[in-house]
Structures are given as C-alpha cells and as structure tokens.
Scaffold this active site. Structure first.
Site, PDB file in Angstrom:
ATOM      1  N   GLU A   1       0.858  -1.051   0.009  1.00 12.52           N
ATOM      2  CA  GLU A   1      -0.067  -0.099   0.102  1.00 12.52           C
ATOM      3  C   GLU A   1       0.981   1.411  -0.065  1.00 12.52           C
ATOM      4  O   GLU A   1       1.999   1.267   0.479  1.00 12.52           O
ATOM      5  CB  GLU A   1      -0.998  -0.214   1.260  1.00 12.52           C
ATOM      6  CG  GLU A   1      -1.716   1.148   1.174  1.00 12.52           C
ATOM      7  CD  GLU A   1      -2.991   0.982   2.467  1.00 12.52           C
ATOM      8  OE1 GLU A   1      -2.801  -0.299   3.228  1.00 12.52           O
ATOM      9  OE2 GLU A   1      -3.830   1.828   2.432  1.00 12.52           O
TER      10      GLU A   1
ATOM     11  N   GLU B   1     -12.287  -2.631   2.331  1.00  5.37           N
ATOM     12  CA  GLU B   1     -13.271  -2.270   3.408  1.00  5.37           C
ATOM     13  C   GLU B   1     -14.238  -1.355   3.220  1.00  5.37           C
ATOM     14  O   GLU B   1     -14.393  -0.260   4.008  1.00  5.37           O
ATOM     15  CB  GLU B   1     -12.121  -1.721   4.495  1.00  5.37           C
ATOM     16  CG  GLU B   1     -11.133  -2.953   4.696  1.00  5.37           C
ATOM     17  CD  GLU B   1     -10.454  -2.668   5.973  1.00  5.37           C
ATOM     18  OE1 GLU B   1     -10.557  -1.743   6.651  1.00  5.37           O
ATOM     19  OE2 GLU B   1      -9.550  -3.620   6.403  1.00  5.37           O
TER      20      GLU B   1
ATOM     21  N   TYR C   1      -6.876  -9.022  11.142  1.00  8.38           N
ATOM     22  CA  TYR C   1      -5.563  -8.842  11.677  1.00  8.38           C
ATOM     23  C   TYR C   1      -5.385  -9.295  13.118  1.00  8.38           C
ATOM     24  O   TYR C   1      -6.319  -9.641  13.886  1.00  8.38           O
ATOM     25  CB  TYR C   1      -5.270  -7.267  11.935  1.00  8.38           C
ATOM     26  CG  TYR C   1      -4.930  -6.674  10.770  1.00  8.38           C
ATOM     27  CD1 TYR C   1      -3.691  -6.717  10.106  1.00  8.38           C
ATOM     28  CD2 TYR C   1      -6.008  -6.078   9.899  1.00  8.38           C
ATOM     29  CE1 TYR C   1      -3.370  -5.960   8.876  1.00  8.38           C
ATOM     30  CE2 TYR C   1      -5.774  -5.397   8.566  1.00  8.38           C
ATOM     31  CZ  TYR C   1      -4.369  -5.428   8.107  1.00  8.38           C
ATOM     32  OH  TYR C   1      -4.003  -4.828   7.057  1.00  8.38           O
TER      33      TYR C   1
ATOM     34  N   GLU D   1      -6.100  -9.301   3.677  1.00  5.75           N
ATOM     35  CA  GLU D   1      -4.968  -8.373   4.625  1.00  5.75           C
ATOM     36  C   GLU D   1      -5.128  -9.440   6.250  1.00  5.75           C
ATOM     37  O   GLU D   1      -6.206  -9.617   6.504  1.00  5.75           O
ATOM     38  CB  GLU D   1      -5.819  -7.071   5.051  1.00  5.75           C
ATOM     39  CG  GLU D   1      -5.663  -6.282   3.710  1.00  5.75           C
ATOM     40  CD  GLU D   1      -5.930  -4.913   4.420  1.00  5.75           C
ATOM     41  OE1 GLU D   1      -5.975  -4.246   5.456  1.00  5.75           O
ATOM     42  OE2 GLU D   1      -6.390  -3.915   3.315  1.00  5.75           O
TER      43      GLU D   1
ATOM     44  N   GLN E   1       2.232  -5.867   5.596  1.00 11.33           N
ATOM     45  CA  GLN E   1       2.200  -5.731   4.276  1.00 11.33           C
ATOM     46  C   GLN E   1       3.688  -6.100   3.970  1.00 11.33           C
ATOM     47  O   GLN E   1       4.676  -6.270   4.758  1.00 11.33           O
ATOM     48  CB  GLN E   1       1.999  -4.179   4.194  1.00 11.33           C
ATOM     49  CG  GLN E   1       0.798  -3.771   4.431  1.00 11.33           C
ATOM     50  CD  GLN E   1       0.539  -2.343   3.814  1.00 11.33           C
ATOM     51  OE1 GLN E   1       1.059  -1.761   3.164  1.00 11.33           O
ATOM     52  NE2 GLN E   1      -1.021  -1.920   4.155  1.00 11.33           N
TER      53      GLN E   1
END
Ligand code: AHR
Length: 538
Positions: free
Chosen positions: A61, A207, A287, A342, A391
């Site tokens: 990102e 999202e 996450y 993610e 990431q």
C-alpha cells in the site's frame, strides 16, 4: 478497523528500527527441557485440495515507507535500482516466488486516482489516511507493473469504489488492457508500454464497510454490480479461463454478527446473480491485534504476550470456518474463493515512528504466527485460494525492512521462503496429538503441522512448535509412499522476541535440521518456539 487511528504527521524516526533491539529488557524463557516423543501420522495417498500459490500473496500500500523507500527509490538514487525499483528488495522477493501483489491499498485505494500516477508530469497529492504526507505519485501504474515484472508476480489491482466512479475504474482498466488503438491504449503506448498489461485480479473496493466509504452491505452490492459490469479487461489473452481476470468483492472484516451478516448478504445476492454481474472471490480482513487500538509491543515482550498473540492469531481458523460455512450455503460448489487479502500482526507503532506509518519490528513470534496462519489457509485450501499478508515492506508484519541503503530480512520472510514448496502443492492430512502448551490462562496446541505433496511427488511437512520451553521429538509414520531420505531446516532463535536488525541481521535465520528415515518413519526433534520444514524423498 481504522477508527482508532488518529494519524499525526511527524517525521519518522527510522533509526529506531536499527537500534530498537539492543535496549530491550530480556524476556525470561525457561531453559529447554528434554524432548518427549510425539506420534504423528501422514497418509500421502490421501490427497486433499491444492494449496493455491496465491495464498502466499503480498500487499503493498502507499503507506509510510511501504512503497516509497521500501520499493521505489527513483532512478537517480545512489541505492542500486532498476528503473527506480530497489535491486536488493527485488532480489529478496524473487526468492519468495511472490505469486501476486495487491496494490495500491488498502484505504489508500479508495482515494487513489490513477491518472495522477501516469505520464511524464505527476500530480503531487496527499495521503490523508496515512500520516497526511504528500504523495508524489512517482510510483504509479507503469512502475507497479514494472515491479511485478521484476519479481515475477501477478497484479492484484484494487480499484477506487469509495471516492471514484465505475467510469474512472473502467478507463483505468482500458488503459491497462486494451490492445486496439483506443485513445487510452495509445496513451499507454506513449508512456512506454505498447502491449496490453495482464491484470490477473481486480479488487472492487477495500473495506467498503469502513475506510472505503462506510457502506451498508446493500449499498455496497449496488456499487459492486456496476463495477463488475463496467470495469472490463480487454486484454485479448485474458478473455477465457484460466486467464480471465478474477474479480474480488469486499467481504467481512472481523468477528461477530455485523460480519456474518455482510457475508450472508453478499453471497445471497451472488447466488441470485444475473448475466450482467458476477465475482470470483470474497475478501476477508483479519488482523492479529487482540484489541483495538493496537497496543502489543513488537519488541521487548515476554512469554505472556507471546502466548496471548498466538492465541489471538489462531482465531483465524474459526473465522475462516464461519465465513466458509455461510459461503457453502449459497455456493456449495465453492466457485467463490475466500480471499484473506489482509492478515498479519498489527502492533503498537515503534516509539518515535510516525504512528500513521505503521512501523513495527518483526520477531520470532511473528514467524510462528505466520506459519500458523499459512497452516490454517492450507487446511481450508478448498475455499481459501488467495491471501495477502499485510504488508510487504516496512509496514506492519513485513517481509523486509529497509533503512536508506540497508535492508534486512525479517523472521516472517524466512517462513515464507521455507514454505515456497507448498505453493500449488496438494494438501495431505496429518493427524497428531501433541498435547498442549499452557502459560498463565492461555492454553494452546503444542505442535501444529501440515503436509503436502509437490508436483514431483515429494512430501513436505511443516511443523511448528508453539511451546517456547519444550522441544518435541516427532516420529511420523508415513503411509502411501516409500521414504528414502529426508532433509529440512528450522527457524528459531534464543528468545520469543528475538529480531533481525540492520546491525544483527541473522539472529533469526533458518538452519539445517537432522531428520532420519527409519523404515516408514521419519524421526526428528523440533526445537522449542520454532518453525521447521522437512522434505521426504521417495
Ligand atoms: O493494512 C493497513 C490498513 O488496514 C489497510 O489500509 C486497511 O484496508 C486496513 O484497515
């Protein structure tokens, strides 16, 4: 998921990453006790689903130093580069056989306007999501595709649904993929790439229930239908399976009824779809954070935080199972992939760093966490066919950390490298009862294991010993093949919070492990707090 982040713009103290480890208070872990023997059985004749190589995907990102400095230094940089892209980072990523890279976000994607990132004159804009810094747009479409070419990965492009339009996204895809001499295709050629690009995956929003526009599932569905219909891939080589571009819809973002309802609503609509819209994957974000805002430290922690984070990460299995079960209701043939695009550990920002840059260190705990998640994906290989760790460089649970000309490979990098043989291998069930590991009020499985066979028929076993204090002697009975030799490597370190730094880059590095074949049994001893991958020749 981002509501808790109040991003303050201030200069990043990247030096902390270099020095962070030296000042850390020792985490006391008891010395290893004698190994007891655990029986494990693998039947190589029982083939499961293919572990899609795409579950080893990455995510880059425009956030902090994930792209700028981490990947892109510009052609005039003294740091060795090819057309502005760091040679050291490319070399390291090539060894991971990265299957796909998701870009440009993340939350950034829903504020990204592709036109600012093509052509000789780049607009300078802002990155309000991540530190409010300026976005030079010098890494844009062509640079991303060049980067993918250099590392040998496929493109997973997330288009802007939040603040963009179907028209803007459709034009981007025409620019990228049209072979006929349209104005946009000619512009692409003038900008250096006459041939159409191959875009393997298209993310329709990110999202959208939160940073991507705070939409209800119903509102998102109306957007999804329009984007799915109008954002076309014109590349002549991508008009049919298996080369068709796959479209990925926004899916759930956590645990609880809000997310089961989201999955239910989107999947129910998919079941009743018409000829004019469709998608191929449903994204899921999860996450390992324990609670928001992220407060666990990425360095200088002890066994309590180690056990708690691993407990939290193992929730991935329940979440995947929950959402897979909803998907099964509407898609029993498992046409739609669950795309965990993610995942990873999200800790408190390193002291002194810009909190909007999501800078954290990466320890042995993260290596174990990565292996546990990859094992979950492998066990759900029939549904989880793509995943992207968050990431790739310098952000959250990164593979690689850089500081100007320096680069260090993280413990997580080593796990991804050790797991390369599992890419596209066929899952083979493993049964074991290794008992549990307990610390305080946290009880976890002591050992986790997966197995798979590669295209050449070689058997691969990955074994993770979660217990930081006890080694495990494993006797694995191998049915369905005639084992002749075994070899492997293990990743461990002195402490659960051991890290690699620019000054000490090999504290957590794989080393060879002895593994013996006795008849149809593989025998090896697994060190405490370690990830081991063994291959068995027949
Ligand atoms: O990976 C960081 C951020 O986490 C992403 O931009 C967003 O999609 C998620 O909330």
């Amino acid at each position: 998921m981002l509501q808790m982040l109040a991003f303050i713009s201030r200069p990043v103290t990247r030096r902390r990453l270099v020095l962070g480890v030296a000042g850390v208070v020792a985490a006391s872990i008891a010395p290893a006790a004698a190994a007891e023997t655990i029986a494990l059985s693998v039947d190589a004749s029982k083939a499961g689903a293919k572990i899609d190589r795409n579950v080893f995907g990455q995510f880059a990102e425009h956030l902090g130093h994930g792209v700028y400095e981490g990947v892109w230094v510009g052609p005039d940089s003294p740091i060795p580069n090819t057309r502005g892209i760091r040679d050291d980072v490319v070399g390291a990523l090539k060894a991971l056989k990265v299957p796909n890279v998701r870009w440009p976000g993340g939350c950034f994607a829903d504020e990204y306007h592709w036109r600012k990132g093509v052509g000789p004159q780049r607009a300078v804009s802002l990155n309000p999501n991540w530190g409010g810094v300026t976005e030079p747009n010098s890494f844009g479409t062509h640079e991303f595709m060049d980067f993918l070419d250099q590392i040998g990965a496929e493109a997973y492009v997330s288009v802007n649904v939040g603040s963009g339009t179907p028209q803007e996204a459709a034009e981007w895809l025409e620019y990228l993929t049209a072979a006929q001499p349209t104005t946009l295709a000619k512009e692409r050629a003038a900008n250096g790439h006459p041939a159409p690009y191959r875009i393997a995956y298209l993310g329709i929003g990110n999202e959208s229930w939160d940073c991507g526009g705070n939409m209800t599932p119903e509102y998102y569905l109306s957007q999804l239908k329009a984007y799915s219909r109008f954002v076309r891939n014109f590349n002549p080589a991508q008009q049919q399976d298996p080369n068709r571009m796959l479209k990925i819809a926004v899916g759930p973002g956590g645990d609880g009824p809000r997310w089961t309802e989201w999955t239910d609503t989107v999947m129910k609509a998919w079941q009743g779809r018409s000829w004019s819209w469709d998608f191929d994957g449903l994204s899921m974000h999860n996450y390992t954070v324990v609670k928001w805002p992220p407060s666990y430290k990425s360095t200088g922690f002890g066994e309590a935080e180690y056990a708690q984070i691993l407990k939290s990460t193992l929730e991935m299995d329940r979440l995947v199972a929950t959402h897979s079960a909803i998907m099964d209701k509407y898609d029993p043939q498992k046409k739609i992939a669950l795309v965990v695009d993610e995942w990873g550990a999200w800790y408190a920002p390193l002291p002194g760093s810009n909190p909007g840059f999501l800078v954290q260190q990466n320890s042995l705990r993260d290596a174990i966490l990565a292996a546990l998640n990859l094992n979950v994906f492998a066990r759900h290989a029939d549904r989880v066919r793509m995943a992207n760790i968050a990431q790739m460089v310098n952000v959250l649970q990164a593979m690689i950390l850089t500081d100007r000309e320096k680069m260090v490979l993280t413990p997580t990098y080593h796990v991804f490298k050790m797991y390369v043989p599992f890419q596209d291998a066929t899952f083979v069930p493993v049964s074991l009862d290794a008992g549990t590991y307990t610390h305080g009020d946290v009880t976890l499985p002591r050992l986790d294991a997966i197995a798979a066979r590669d295209a050449a028929g070689k058997l691969w076993l990955a074994l993770t010993n979660l217990d930081p204090n006890r080694s495990v002697a494993v006797e694995a009975s191998l049915a369905g093949l005639t084992p002749r030799a075994a070899a492997g490597e293990t990743l461990t370190a002195p402490r659960v919070d051991s890290v690699n730094s620019f000054d000490a880059p090999s504290v957590v590095a794989p080393k060879a492990i002895a593994a013996k074949i006795q008849g149809a049994t593989l025998a090896l001893t697994i060190e405490p707090k370690s990830v081991t991958v063994v291959s068995v020749e027949q």
